[in-house]
Structure formats: C-alpha cells, structure tokens
Scaffold this motif. Sequence first.
Motif, short mmCIF file in Angstrom:
data_model
loop_
_atom_site.label_atom_id
_atom_site.label_comp_id
_atom_site.label_asym_id
_atom_site.label_seq_id
_atom_site.Cartn_x
_atom_site.Cartn_y
_atom_site.Cartn_z
N ASN A 71 0.82 -1.21 0.00
CA ASN A 71 0.00 0.00 0.00
C ASN A 71 0.85 1.26 0.00
N TYR A 72 1.94 1.24 0.76
CA TYR A 72 2.79 2.42 0.85
C TYR A 72 3.52 2.68 -0.47
N ALA A 73 3.90 1.62 -1.17
CA ALA A 73 4.55 1.79 -2.48
C ALA A 73 3.62 2.51 -3.44
N VAL A 74 2.34 2.13 -3.42
CA VAL A 74 1.35 2.77 -4.28
C VAL A 74 1.22 4.25 -3.95
N ALA A 75 1.15 4.57 -2.67
CA ALA A 75 0.99 5.97 -2.27
C ALA A 75 2.21 6.82 -2.60
N LEU A 76 3.40 6.24 -2.46
CA LEU A 76 4.63 7.01 -2.67
C LEU A 76 4.89 7.35 -4.12
N VAL A 77 4.27 6.62 -5.05
CA VAL A 77 4.44 6.94 -6.46
C VAL A 77 3.11 7.32 -7.09
N SER A 78 2.24 7.89 -6.31
CA SER A 78 0.93 8.32 -6.78
C SER A 78 0.97 9.75 -7.29
N ALA A 79 -0.07 10.14 -8.00
CA ALA A 79 -0.18 11.52 -8.46
C ALA A 79 -0.29 12.47 -7.27
N ASP A 80 -0.86 11.97 -6.18
CA ASP A 80 -1.04 12.83 -5.01
C ASP A 80 0.27 13.30 -4.40
#
Length: 271
Positions: free
Chosen positions: A111-120
């Motif tokens: 989950n953290y990997a997804v958030a760290l490379v997100s548009a957000d």
Amino acid sequence: MSFGDEHDSNGGAGQTRTRLPEAGNDVYGGARRPVRNSRSLITVVGVVTLLIAAIAFANRGDGADNPQSTSEAKGSTPTAATGVRPVKGKDGAIATGYAKDEQGAQSAAANYAVALVSADILKPDRRSEIVRQLFVASKVSELETSFDKAYSKEFLEKLGLDTSGNAAEGLTYVSRTAPVGTKITRSTDNSATIEVWCTGVFGIAGVGSTNPVTNDWFTMTLSLQWTGGDWKVASFSQKEGPAPVNADRTASSADDIAKAVEEFGGFTYAR
C-alpha cells in the motif's frame, strides 16, 4: 511474538491477496518515472532522479536507523489468497491497522509503495499528509523538506503540471501503480525490509500531450518499523525492473486512457 510463528499460522510466505476499496473513489494516482529513450518521456525520467536524491538526502546518517536482521531472505511461493483479514481501517485514502506479522508488513509495504508513487505525492496539499501517514515521526520533517525541494514549481512545469500538481484543462495526469508481488528480505519482531515488485502507467493523457502515458516496471524496497501500533516507513529506495518483454499491442488513444483512469477505481493491496 516472532514473525516466523505468525507466518506459519497465516498461510506461508509469498501469498498475496487483493481487496477492492470500500468506496468507489480512485485513491491511487501516481507519479513514477520510466527511464526510456523517447524524447517525449525525458521529463518523466527526472521524477526518479529527484526522488532518489530526496530520499538520499533525507536518509543521510550513520545507519543507526537501519533495522538489524534476525532472519534471512525467504524464497518465493505461488501467489494465492489467504483467509487473514489484512487491515483494520483507513487513515484517509491509505489503509492502516496492519497486523504485527509478515503478512501485515507486506500489506503495509504494498500500500505504501502505491501511495509514494501516486499523483497525489506531486500535490503539495496531499504530499504532507501522505508523508505524515507513512513515515516514522523522526523522518517526517526531513522528508517534507526534501520532497518539497524535489517537486518544485520548475519541476512540475516540466511535467506539464501547475503548482498544485494538476494538468492543464482537457488533459489528465496519470500515475497509477500496481504491486505485482512482495518479498521479505529481513525481519525482526519490530522491523522488516520488504521488496515490492510493481508495474504501472504514467504520463499525461489528452490531445496535444507531449508526455504520453506509458507503462513501467520497478522494484521498491521499504524498511519498516513497528511504532504506534502500526507499520511505518523508516526509509525506502527504488530500482528498475524486473521488466518482461513488451507485447506487440496497439496502444489505446489518449481519450481511452483518460477515461479508464476516471472510471476504474484503485485497489487496497494486502497479503
């Protein structure tokens, strides 16, 4: 409680499960960076360059924060669903409440990997929130400063985004990551190092875009610590691949890509 005990009772290593989000909102955008020869993608390469520089800056020190290993790398096993509930709740768009075991650590890392490379992560108003949710308290201030310097006004302009991290009217900024699998390389009762193998789509969709949406493969390594009743990131890094041979398939139009991003929601990833 040792990871080994929990791991044996909860289905074994390398078993991955994917859960749909409870709401229909797309919680994952994503800012990633393929290293490619295409001139139209040169600006995207800068994302990883600056990100790695920011990470290196934030993680400078004598290595005292690095968790010590008490178990060596474990081999991979076939992917399969397990019966273990992965998370207890959410903190905003990011899942929280992971179990204090190997499955919980791998769920958190995915989950953290997804958030760290997100548009957000490119949006100043969301970036601070993400950093505070994901990282151990001692790293928050350093990383907020580092990310702010990396994702400067000039950098965002090179990507075709405004100072708020948004694309121009009529264009859609796409950056969505999908973890393919996770692997524990080191673990203790209160720390774990997880590798997350990812793929994703990144770029700007729309007529006239000079940064078309492409796909990429990369591996992110996250060092996690158990603190405050949950897993938090102490440090992370990323590298290219492993990448498969690209299929000879006709690319979809920019409008189709933009529509897909708007209509297909993201996932909550869990072991």
